[in-house]
Motif scaffolding. Structure first.
Motif, PDB file in Angstrom:
ATOM      1  N   VAL A 101      20.315  20.586  36.746  1.00 22.14           N
ATOM      2  CA  VAL A 101      21.143  19.360  36.626  1.00 22.14           C
ATOM      3  C   VAL A 101      22.278  19.662  36.237  1.00 22.14           C
ATOM      4  O   VAL A 101      22.533  20.044  34.960  1.00 22.14           O
ATOM      5  N   ASP A 102      23.300  19.029  36.905  1.00 26.62           N
ATOM      6  CA  ASP A 102      24.863  19.201  36.217  1.00 26.62           C
ATOM      7  C   ASP A 102      25.046  18.128  35.147  1.00 26.62           C
ATOM      8  O   ASP A 102      25.652  18.264  34.519  1.00 26.62           O
ATOM      9  N   LEU A 103      24.468  16.924  35.571  1.00 26.51           N
ATOM     10  CA  LEU A 103      24.949  15.910  34.863  1.00 26.51           C
ATOM     11  C   LEU A 103      24.069  14.589  35.067  1.00 26.51           C
ATOM     12  O   LEU A 103      23.352  14.405  36.119  1.00 26.51           O
ATOM     13  N   ALA A 104      23.764  13.908  34.214  1.00 22.11           N
ATOM     14  CA  ALA A 104      22.971  12.566  34.223  1.00 22.11           C
ATOM     15  C   ALA A 104      23.456  11.525  33.513  1.00 22.11           C
ATOM     16  O   ALA A 104      24.136  11.641  32.349  1.00 22.11           O
ATOM     17  N   TRP A 105      23.232  10.233  34.038  1.00 20.95           N
ATOM     18  CA  TRP A 105      23.838   9.103  33.395  1.00 20.95           C
ATOM     19  C   TRP A 105      22.787   7.901  33.547  1.00 20.95           C
ATOM     20  O   TRP A 105      22.284   7.717  34.466  1.00 20.95           O
ATOM     21  N   SER A 106      23.281   6.579  32.854  1.00 21.92           N
ATOM     22  CA  SER A 106      22.621   5.749  33.235  1.00 21.92           C
ATOM     23  C   SER A 106      23.491   4.361  33.368  1.00 21.92           C
ATOM     24  O   SER A 106      24.958   4.545  32.916  1.00 21.92           O
ATOM     25  N   GLY A 107      23.354   3.418  33.763  1.00 23.46           N
ATOM     26  CA  GLY A 107      23.878   2.021  33.724  1.00 23.46           C
ATOM     27  C   GLY A 107      23.196   0.635  33.669  1.00 23.46           C
ATOM     28  O   GLY A 107      21.983   0.826  34.239  1.00 23.46           O
ATOM     29  N   LEU A 108      23.314  -0.126  32.901  1.00 22.23           N
ATOM     30  CA  LEU A 108      22.864  -1.385  32.739  1.00 22.23           C
ATOM     31  C   LEU A 108      23.258  -2.520  33.605  1.00 22.23           C
ATOM     32  O   LEU A 108      24.405  -2.690  34.088  1.00 22.23           O
ATOM     33  N   MET A 109      22.092  -2.956  34.410  1.00 20.03           N
ATOM     34  CA  MET A 109      22.282  -3.951  35.433  1.00 20.03           C
ATOM     35  C   MET A 109      22.013  -5.377  34.958  1.00 20.03           C
ATOM     36  O   MET A 109      21.137  -5.217  34.052  1.00 20.03           O
ATOM     37  N   SER A 110      22.211  -6.431  35.507  1.00 20.35           N
ATOM     38  CA  SER A 110      21.614  -7.717  35.153  1.00 20.35           C
ATOM     39  C   SER A 110      20.926  -8.446  36.159  1.00 20.35           C
ATOM     40  O   SER A 110      21.297  -8.370  37.306  1.00 20.35           O
ATOM     41  N   TYR A 111      19.714  -8.600  36.029  1.00 26.30           N
ATOM     42  CA  TYR A 111      18.663  -9.112  36.774  1.00 26.30           C
ATOM     43  C   TYR A 111      18.117 -10.348  36.344  1.00 26.30           C
ATOM     44  O   TYR A 111      17.937 -10.749  34.961  1.00 26.30           O
ATOM     45  N   ALA A 112      18.159 -11.692  37.075  1.00 29.44           N
ATOM     46  CA  ALA A 112      17.596 -12.793  37.037  1.00 29.44           C
ATOM     47  C   ALA A 112      15.822 -12.599  36.979  1.00 29.44           C
ATOM     48  O   ALA A 112      15.815 -11.589  37.964  1.00 29.44           O
ATOM     49  N   ARG A 113      15.280 -13.472  36.651  1.00 26.55           N
ATOM     50  CA  ARG A 113      13.901 -13.557  36.839  1.00 26.55           C
ATOM     51  C   ARG A 113      13.370 -13.623  38.367  1.00 26.55           C
ATOM     52  O   ARG A 113      12.594 -13.110  38.897  1.00 26.55           O
ATOM     53  N   HIS A 114      14.393 -14.316  39.139  1.00 29.87           N
ATOM     54  CA  HIS A 114      13.891 -14.510  40.524  1.00 29.87           C
ATOM     55  C   HIS A 114      14.471 -13.483  41.352  1.00 29.87           C
ATOM     56  O   HIS A 114      14.383 -13.457  42.947  1.00 29.87           O
ATOM     57  N   LEU A 115      15.220 -12.584  40.742  1.00 27.90           N
ATOM     58  CA  LEU A 115      15.980 -11.286  41.457  1.00 27.90           C
ATOM     59  C   LEU A 115      16.879 -11.694  42.434  1.00 27.90           C
ATOM     60  O   LEU A 115      17.293 -10.767  43.264  1.00 27.90           O
TER      61      LEU A 115
ATOM     62  N   LEU B 159      20.075 -20.632  36.693  1.00 24.99           N
ATOM     63  CA  LEU B 159      19.972 -19.938  35.383  1.00 24.99           C
ATOM     64  C   LEU B 159      18.782 -19.955  34.872  1.00 24.99           C
ATOM     65  O   LEU B 159      18.612 -20.566  33.538  1.00 24.99           O
ATOM     66  N   ASP B 160      17.541 -19.674  35.280  1.00 24.91           N
ATOM     67  CA  ASP B 160      16.408 -19.779  34.729  1.00 24.91           C
ATOM     68  C   ASP B 160      16.429 -18.741  33.535  1.00 24.91           C
ATOM     69  O   ASP B 160      16.849 -17.907  33.487  1.00 24.91           O
ATOM     70  N   TRP B 161      15.647 -19.185  32.612  1.00 26.93           N
ATOM     71  CA  TRP B 161      15.589 -18.511  31.167  1.00 26.93           C
ATOM     72  C   TRP B 161      14.939 -17.256  31.574  1.00 26.93           C
ATOM     73  O   TRP B 161      13.741 -17.133  32.036  1.00 26.93           O
ATOM     74  N   ALA B 162      15.573 -15.924  31.061  1.00 29.40           N
ATOM     75  CA  ALA B 162      14.806 -14.852  31.259  1.00 29.40           C
ATOM     76  C   ALA B 162      13.618 -14.293  30.450  1.00 29.40           C
ATOM     77  O   ALA B 162      13.041 -13.190  30.695  1.00 29.40           O
ATOM     78  N   GLY B 163      13.412 -15.051  29.370  1.00 30.79           N
ATOM     79  CA  GLY B 163      12.379 -14.816  28.314  1.00 30.79           C
ATOM     80  C   GLY B 163      12.988 -13.945  27.348  1.00 30.79           C
ATOM     81  O   GLY B 163      12.084 -13.617  26.564  1.00 30.79           O
ATOM     82  N   GLY B 164      14.142 -13.546  27.183  1.00 29.47           N
ATOM     83  CA  GLY B 164      14.464 -12.779  25.935  1.00 29.47           C
ATOM     84  C   GLY B 164      13.641 -11.471  25.768  1.00 29.47           C
ATOM     85  O   GLY B 164      13.595 -10.787  26.736  1.00 29.47           O
ATOM     86  N   HIS B 165      13.526 -10.999  24.550  1.00 28.57           N
ATOM     87  CA  HIS B 165      12.602  -9.842  24.308  1.00 28.57           C
ATOM     88  C   HIS B 165      11.388  -9.935  25.123  1.00 28.57           C
ATOM     89  O   HIS B 165      10.987  -8.955  25.392  1.00 28.57           O
ATOM     90  N   ILE B 166      10.750 -11.041  24.920  1.00 28.38           N
ATOM     91  CA  ILE B 166       9.376 -11.266  25.585  1.00 28.38           C
ATOM     92  C   ILE B 166       9.560 -11.062  27.081  1.00 28.38           C
ATOM     93  O   ILE B 166       8.905 -10.197  27.797  1.00 28.38           O
ATOM     94  N   GLY B 167      10.547 -11.587  27.809  1.00 28.91           N
ATOM     95  CA  GLY B 167      10.963 -11.267  29.169  1.00 28.91           C
ATOM     96  C   GLY B 167      11.283  -9.756  29.397  1.00 28.91           C
ATOM     97  O   GLY B 167      10.741  -9.259  30.503  1.00 28.91           O
ATOM     98  N   ARG B 168      11.775  -8.937  28.430  1.00 33.76           N
ATOM     99  CA  ARG B 168      12.067  -7.443  28.884  1.00 33.76           C
ATOM    100  C   ARG B 168      10.663  -6.776  28.721  1.00 33.76           C
ATOM    101  O   ARG B 168      10.685  -5.898  29.375  1.00 33.76           O
ATOM    102  N   ALA B 169       9.847  -7.239  27.705  1.00 29.67           N
ATOM    103  CA  ALA B 169       8.635  -6.590  27.768  1.00 29.67           C
ATOM    104  C   ALA B 169       7.881  -6.800  28.991  1.00 29.67           C
ATOM    105  O   ALA B 169       7.270  -5.891  29.296  1.00 29.67           O
ATOM    106  N   ALA B 170       7.817  -8.087  29.531  1.00 34.02           N
ATOM    107  CA  ALA B 170       7.017  -8.462  30.931  1.00 34.02           C
ATOM    108  C   ALA B 170       7.692  -7.558  31.792  1.00 34.02           C
ATOM    109  O   ALA B 170       6.992  -7.324  32.901  1.00 34.02           O
ATOM    110  N   ALA B 171       9.033  -7.650  31.989  1.00 36.43           N
ATOM    111  CA  ALA B 171       9.603  -6.744  32.978  1.00 36.43           C
ATOM    112  C   ALA B 171       8.961  -5.360  32.946  1.00 36.43           C
ATOM    113  O   ALA B 171       8.975  -4.688  33.977  1.00 36.43           O
ATOM    114  N   GLN B 172       9.117  -4.830  31.871  1.00 35.97           N
ATOM    115  CA  GLN B 172       8.551  -3.286  32.063  1.00 35.97           C
ATOM    116  C   GLN B 172       7.409  -3.461  32.234  1.00 35.97           C
ATOM    117  O   GLN B 172       6.750  -2.164  32.917  1.00 35.97           O
ATOM    118  N   LEU B 173       6.341  -4.094  31.687  1.00 38.02           N
ATOM    119  CA  LEU B 173       4.908  -4.248  32.230  1.00 38.02           C
ATOM    120  C   LEU B 173       4.768  -4.373  33.505  1.00 38.02           C
ATOM    121  O   LEU B 173       4.002  -3.643  34.155  1.00 38.02           O
TER     122      LEU B 173
END
Length: 429
Positions: free
Chosen positions: A332-346, A397-411
């Protein structure tokens, strides 16, 4: 001072890297656009083309975030499927939304050609592959998309897929002739140059730190200056701050990861024998393409963590080698990341917040075409040309759930991974 681009393949292959100046004087415009990613660029360009005076205000550099770090796939559709869209809207509006996504593809293609943007290197073809025996299902999908939208996709049996991608995990596939892949950062800078040519203000290193509304006008405060505008359009993405709380609470920042291999030489043809970009149908599947002649740009995995994992390159490389064992010695020569914004309804969140205040956000997972069409429908609404923006109203603009939403998205992502693995084990992998 604007934060420079992180080290990516796109940063290393920029055609031009001349920064735009910080905005250091008060200005008055028709439209101020907050955020210089592809959504903001498209919005500002579409407004400028309609004769409106615009100011594009970017905290860092143009397309500094996910807009300039992604896989570079340009195809129709959204991050969620048509059937999911139809659960919120009627069939006619669902089809109209899909046609807008097709229009977005053509907008990108037309901009590359009309503006003669250098270094974009649009390459035709997207190959969608599956990791299980499901030919009948993807044939049915091909037929439905041809009937409803006139989309032409060619079915590939396993032997044809294997001729193009010598991977033991792939079965059938669909080849999308209308899709293409390209260099998104050079494209973004080409749009910025056209905005400036049309008389628009393009400002880097210029964060908007506050907005107030007075007498039917809106004032965007930046360090040391003020931008007075009839309209303000919020076009932030995964790096959006708390400037507009209604937007900040309505999305989840999701990280995606990309690697670039060393130059492979003849070894490349032992794995990939097509110029088309390749993606599988997993929920957060692998997507990759050949760049620079004989390197692989490989993307995959999503997480809700903001910081990169320490073994980012190792994690991605493991996925690549699991798909192509013959690449087991590739570095691997290089690796990187980027943050995207997702709504709950995608779906993208495109609409009006208040009189003269608009937003175009939430393009995670499928942003190349949808940011383009978002800019057009917002500009049409501002200039009074049409109300196609209303098609996005059900995806608010449905509420995404904050920290709980992030945990739910990962699960949820982990659950999808388990479902994908089960399907592949029981359907012919």
């Amino acid at each position: 001072m604007a934060a420079d681009y992180i080290d990516t393949y796109y940063r290393r292959s920029l055609v031009a890297n001349q920064p735009y100046p910080v905005l250091a004087r008060d200005v008055a415009v028709d439209v101020a656009v907050v955020g210089g990613g592809l959504a903001g660029l498209s919005t500002a360009l579409e407004c400028a083309r309609r004769g409106l005076k615009v100011a594009l205000l970017e905290r860092h550099r143009i397309a500094w975030g996910a807009s300039g770090r992604n896989g570079g796939f340009v195809t129709a559709g959204y991050a969620t499927g048509l059937e999911t869209i139809r659960r919120r809207v009627n069939a006619a509006d669902a089809d109209a939304l899909y046609r807008l996504s097709m229009e977005g593809v053509e907008m990108v293609r037309d901009n590359i050609s009309a503006l003669d943007i250098k270094g974009v290197d649009p390459t035709p073809g997207i190959l969608r592959v599956i990791r299980y025996d499901g030919g009948d299902g993807i044939k049915a999908y091909r037929d439905e998309m041809a009937r409803r939208f006139g989309e032409e996709m060619r079915y590939l049996a396993r032997e044809e897929v294997q001729a193009l991608t010598a991977s033991p995990v792939y079965h059938q596939g669909l080849y999308e002739e209308s899709g293409f892949h390209f260099h998104p950062l050079n494209y973004a800078l080409g749009l910025a140059a056209e905005i400036a040519r049309l008389g628009g203000i393009v400002a880097e290193g210029t964060p908007v730190i506050g907005i107030e509304s007075i007498g039917g006008k809106h004032i965007a405060q930046v360090p040391g200056a003020r931008v007075t505008a009839r309209h303000i359009v919020h076009c932030g993405g995964g790096y959006t701050d708390g400037l507009e709380r209604r937007l900040r609470r309505a999305y989840l920042p999701i990280a995606t990861y990309v690697l670039l291999t060393e130059k492979l030489g003849p070894l490349l043809k032992e794995a990939i024998r097509t110029e088309a970009a390749i993606a599988d149908d997993r929920r957060a599947g692998d997507y990759y393409r050949v760049v620079d002649g004989d390197r692989i740009l490989w993307g995959g995995r999503i997480t809700t963590r903001v910081a990169d994992p320490a073994d980012l390159a190792t994690l991605l490389r493991r996925q690549m080698v699991g798909t192509y064992p013959q690449l087991g010695e590739v570095k691997v020569d290089l690796a990187w990341s980027g943050l995207m914004s997702y709504a709950r309804h995608l779906m993208p969140q495109i609409g009006r917040l208040d009189a003269g205040l608009w937003h175009a956000t939430g393009f995670g997972g499928h942003g190349m075409n949808t940011t383009a069409i978002a800019g057009r429908v917002v500009a049409q609404a501002i200039s009074g040309e049409g109300d196609r923006i209303r098609l996005y109203e059900p995806f608010g603009l449905d509420w995404a759930g904050g920290h709980i939403g992030r945990a739910a998205a990962q699960l949820t992502y982990w659950a999808y991974q388990a479902m994908d693995a089960w399907r592949e084990r029981h359907n012919g992998r």
